[in-house]
Design a protein around this motif. Structure first.
Motif, PDB file in Angstrom:
ATOM      1  N   SER A   1       0.769  -1.678  -0.236  1.00 29.42           N
ATOM      2  CA  SER A   1       0.228   0.017   0.002  1.00 29.42           C
ATOM      3  C   SER A   1       0.911   0.912  -0.027  1.00 29.42           C
ATOM      4  O   SER A   1       0.800   2.358  -0.197  1.00 29.42           O
ATOM      5  CB  SER A   1      -0.774  -0.256   0.976  1.00 29.42           C
ATOM      6  N   LEU A   2       2.375   1.253   0.457  1.00 27.85           N
ATOM      7  CA  LEU A   2       3.125   2.353   0.635  1.00 27.85           C
ATOM      8  C   LEU A   2       3.369   2.602  -0.363  1.00 27.85           C
ATOM      9  O   LEU A   2       3.871   3.691  -1.787  1.00 27.85           O
ATOM     10  CB  LEU A   2       4.294   2.097   1.623  1.00 27.85           C
ATOM     11  N   GLN A   3       3.992   1.755  -1.057  1.00 26.02           N
ATOM     12  CA  GLN A   3       4.679   1.065  -2.193  1.00 26.02           C
ATOM     13  C   GLN A   3       3.615   2.135  -3.644  1.00 26.02           C
ATOM     14  O   GLN A   3       3.914   2.701  -5.402  1.00 26.02           O
ATOM     15  CB  GLN A   3       5.151  -0.035  -2.875  1.00 26.02           C
ATOM     16  N   ARG A   4       2.314   2.036  -3.479  1.00 23.83           N
ATOM     17  CA  ARG A   4       1.107   2.210  -4.611  1.00 23.83           C
ATOM     18  C   ARG A   4       1.368   3.551  -4.683  1.00 23.83           C
ATOM     19  O   ARG A   4       1.251   4.298  -5.876  1.00 23.83           O
ATOM     20  CB  ARG A   4       0.234   2.355  -4.459  1.00 23.83           C
TER      21      ARG A   4
ATOM     22  N   PRO B   1       8.655   3.620   8.274  1.00 21.47           N
ATOM     23  CA  PRO B   1       9.407   2.889   8.330  1.00 21.47           C
ATOM     24  C   PRO B   1       9.547   1.501   7.784  1.00 21.47           C
ATOM     25  O   PRO B   1      10.396   0.624   7.801  1.00 21.47           O
ATOM     26  CB  PRO B   1       8.973   2.393   9.948  1.00 21.47           C
ATOM     27  N   GLY B   2       8.248   1.948   6.960  1.00 18.96           N
ATOM     28  CA  GLY B   2       8.108   0.268   6.041  1.00 18.96           C
ATOM     29  C   GLY B   2       8.067  -0.390   4.839  1.00 18.96           C
ATOM     30  O   GLY B   2       7.258  -0.499   3.763  1.00 18.96           O
ATOM     31  N   THR B   3       8.935   0.775   4.535  1.00 21.09           N
ATOM     32  CA  THR B   3       9.288   1.316   3.040  1.00 21.09           C
ATOM     33  C   THR B   3      10.667  -0.467   2.491  1.00 21.09           C
ATOM     34  O   THR B   3      10.235  -0.686   1.518  1.00 21.09           O
ATOM     35  CB  THR B   3       9.939   2.776   2.603  1.00 21.09           C
ATOM     36  N   GLY B   4      10.944  -0.682   3.405  1.00 20.88           N
ATOM     37  CA  GLY B   4      12.479  -1.167   3.238  1.00 20.88           C
ATOM     38  C   GLY B   4      13.320  -0.639   2.836  1.00 20.88           C
ATOM     39  O   GLY B   4      14.422  -1.325   2.531  1.00 20.88           O
ATOM     40  N   CYS B   5      13.383   0.426   2.792  1.00 19.02           N
ATOM     41  CA  CYS B   5      15.077   1.405   1.972  1.00 19.02           C
ATOM     42  C   CYS B   5      15.781   1.056   3.201  1.00 19.02           C
ATOM     43  O   CYS B   5      15.647   1.297   4.354  1.00 19.02           O
ATOM     44  CB  CYS B   5      14.711   2.450   1.787  1.00 19.02           C
ATOM     45  N   ARG B   6      17.319   1.002   2.557  1.00 20.67           N
ATOM     46  CA  ARG B   6      18.378   0.497   3.301  1.00 20.67           C
ATOM     47  C   ARG B   6      19.050   2.252   3.692  1.00 20.67           C
ATOM     48  O   ARG B   6      19.445   2.723   2.175  1.00 20.67           O
ATOM     49  CB  ARG B   6      19.211  -0.397   2.517  1.00 20.67           C
ATOM     50  N   ILE B   7      19.079   2.667   4.513  1.00 20.95           N
ATOM     51  CA  ILE B   7      20.021   3.911   4.606  1.00 20.95           C
ATOM     52  C   ILE B   7      20.914   3.839   5.368  1.00 20.95           C
ATOM     53  O   ILE B   7      21.113   3.475   6.782  1.00 20.95           O
ATOM     54  CB  ILE B   7      18.705   4.830   5.436  1.00 20.95           C
TER      55      ILE B   7
END
Length: 505
Positions: free
Chosen positions: A283-286, A364-370
């Motif tokens: 839902s975030l990625q959409r 927090p739920g995007t899965g992006c590494r920072i």
């Protein structure tokens, strides 16, 4: 007339004129004003195949700036009004295209400058089209998933993930901030000292899968009818103390959810709807970028996470970039927070740590590494290493040395970079691609001279008077160019956008 009352009088006259135009059109169609209902007209509309429907058309106080309320009568009510049986009567179905109080959904909320319903011809064409679609059973209907609009709201929000594994189970609604509840794990029945079952806690919710719905749920009776084989469980659970329901349903290939508060009341059950929203990564990625799957496999280093760089990092994070590296040697100071992504609570932290914290906390739920690194580019070796380590470098340093080194290394084949800068304290924003495409680089900017600035303690140059809006405009242009570069979308050598001329002193 005072200047302050002139706009009100103009709006009033526009409303009066629009009402008169529509009233004349209704009278020509033999609609009659209802004496007991102000600004409500009733009449017969004949549509396709000779079918007829009796309608009430009510003009709201703010017409024509709000939509007329059009409500069809049932066959029984129409016959009573007519004093006889109306042949070929079409009773409008309680489809997904009617509001909670029964009036028709006729117009999408689109361009606010257009008022199509103010034109009587357009209004009646839309009503006839609605009734014809209803006669056909709404073929090719879009799967709107907002059933909460058929109920009074509770003011609470229920967030959920995948409901399929817990369908048919009682779960806990975990409290979260700001009136939110999160659908949790299945709850275990509680037993007393002698093994008797105890009532479920107030935070418990029954989850049911209603399957494919052909019409919306509007009340307790339609909910029980829609529950199918789970109807008995639904009724016994609510009368046994369950006060929260989370209902999964389908419309074609789309899956929706309806969360209800259920309270027995007399012979029935009163229902109020909670706002529902999915909590999963999809839902975030959409909402990120149409090609977020490709962006998720790519890496970007943002060199310089001051005002512009922090906003660029934020936009790339929102767009779905899979790996962000933040590079900057400086710490956040009080004056930075006016234009910076990070707020006052981060003053004193390294800018890279502050920006990372904001991004991770906000999404927090995007899965992006920072990764955060307190460093900068001071040599050609630094520039080459940075370019070779990622798919793209965004230079937001506003530092001539770092930018020159990156441009040289990128032009020599070490990697790709996009540079962004706000020019002349917000007069223009500029983005350059390195290496420049075959068409050549952008010409040098032609800028007005800058006015003398104010120096602050600890600063070797005047404080920039760049407006925050110019910062975010620069960041938006840079993020767009960066994504085009990452996805190999054809682009120019860059972009220079003049925002406004410097005002005369």
């Amino acid at each position: 007339m005072s200047s302050s009352s002139a706009p009100a009088e103009q709006l009033r006259l526009a409303g009066v004129q629009a009402r008169e135009v529509l009233a004349d059109a209704l009278a020509r169609r033999a609609f009659e004003r209802q004496g007991h209902l102000k600004d409500t007209w009733r009449g017969v509309l004949t549509h396709r195949g000779g079918a007829v429907t009796v309608l009430d058309i009510a003009l709201p106080p703010d017409f024509p700036f709000t939509v007329p309320v059009v409500k069809p009568l049932t066959r029984a009510a129409a016959n009573v009004w007519a004093g006889q049986e109306i042949e070929e009567y079409h009773e409008a179905s309680w489809s997904w295209h009617r509001e909670r109080k029964g009036h028709l959904c006729l117009f999408e909320r689109g361009d606010p400058t257009r008022l199509p319903w103010a034109d009587p011809g357009t209004l009646f064409e839309q009503i006839e089209a609605w009734l014809d679609q209803d006669l056909d059973g709404w073929p090719d209907d879009e799967p709107a998933l907002d059933m909460d609009r058929y109920f009074r709201g509770s003011g609470l929000t229920v967030l959920f993930g995948d409901l399929a594994p817990v369908a048919g189970r009682v779960v806990q609604l975990r409290p979260a901030r700001y009136g939110c509840r999160i659908v949790g794990e299945p709850a275990r029945p509680r037993r007393g000292k002698r093994g008797r079952l105890l009532p479920w806690p107030r935070s418990s919710a029954l989850v049911l899968d209603l399957g494919e719905l052909t019409s919306p749920i509007r009340d307790w009776s339609s909910l029980v009818a829609s529950a199918g084989p789970d109807a008995e469980k639904l009724v016994s659970s609510v009368h046994g103390g369950i006060r929260e329901l989370v209902l999964r349903y389908r419309r074609g290939e789309s899956v929706g959810a309806l969360a209800l508060e259920a309270r027995p009341q007399g012979d029935g059950v009163a229902l109020r709807a909670h706002v529902t929203a999915p909590l999963d990564r999809a839902s975030l990625q959409r909402r990120s970028h149409p090609r977020h799957a490709e962006l998720g496999s790519l890496s970007v280093s943002v060199l310089g996470v001051g005002a512009v760089g922090s906003a660029v990092a934020d936009l790339l994070h929102r767009s779905g970039v899979g790996h962000l590296e933040l590079v900057d040697p400086d710490r956040l100071l009080p004056g930075n927070v006016i234009r910076h992504l990070a707020g006052h609570e981060h003053v004193g932290r390294a800018k890279v740590a502050a920006v990372k914290s904001v991004l991770m906390r906000t999404r927090p739920g995007t899965g992006c590494r920072i990764d955060a690194r307190e460093d900068t580019v001071t040599t050609l070796a630094d520039a080459r290493t940075l370019l070779e380590s990622v798919d793209l470098v965004v230079d937001a340093t506003a530092d001539a040395t770092a930018s020159t080194l990156l441009a040289a290394a990128a032009s020599a084949g070490a990697g790709r970079a996009v540079s962004v800068a706000v020019l002349a304290d917000g007069v223009a924003v500029r983005v350059d691609h390195w290496p420049a495409p075959g068409t050549g680089a952008l010409p040098e900017p032609d800028l007005p001279p800058t006015a003398p600035g104010v120096y602050e303690a600890g600063c070797s140059s005047p404080v920039s008077t760049t407006p925050p809006a110019a910062v975010w405009e620069a960041a938006a242009v840079a993020a767009r160019h960066a994504i085009d570069e990452l996805l190999s979308i054809p682009h120019t050598a860059g972009e220079e956008r003049r925002l406004h001329p410097r005002p005369s002193q």
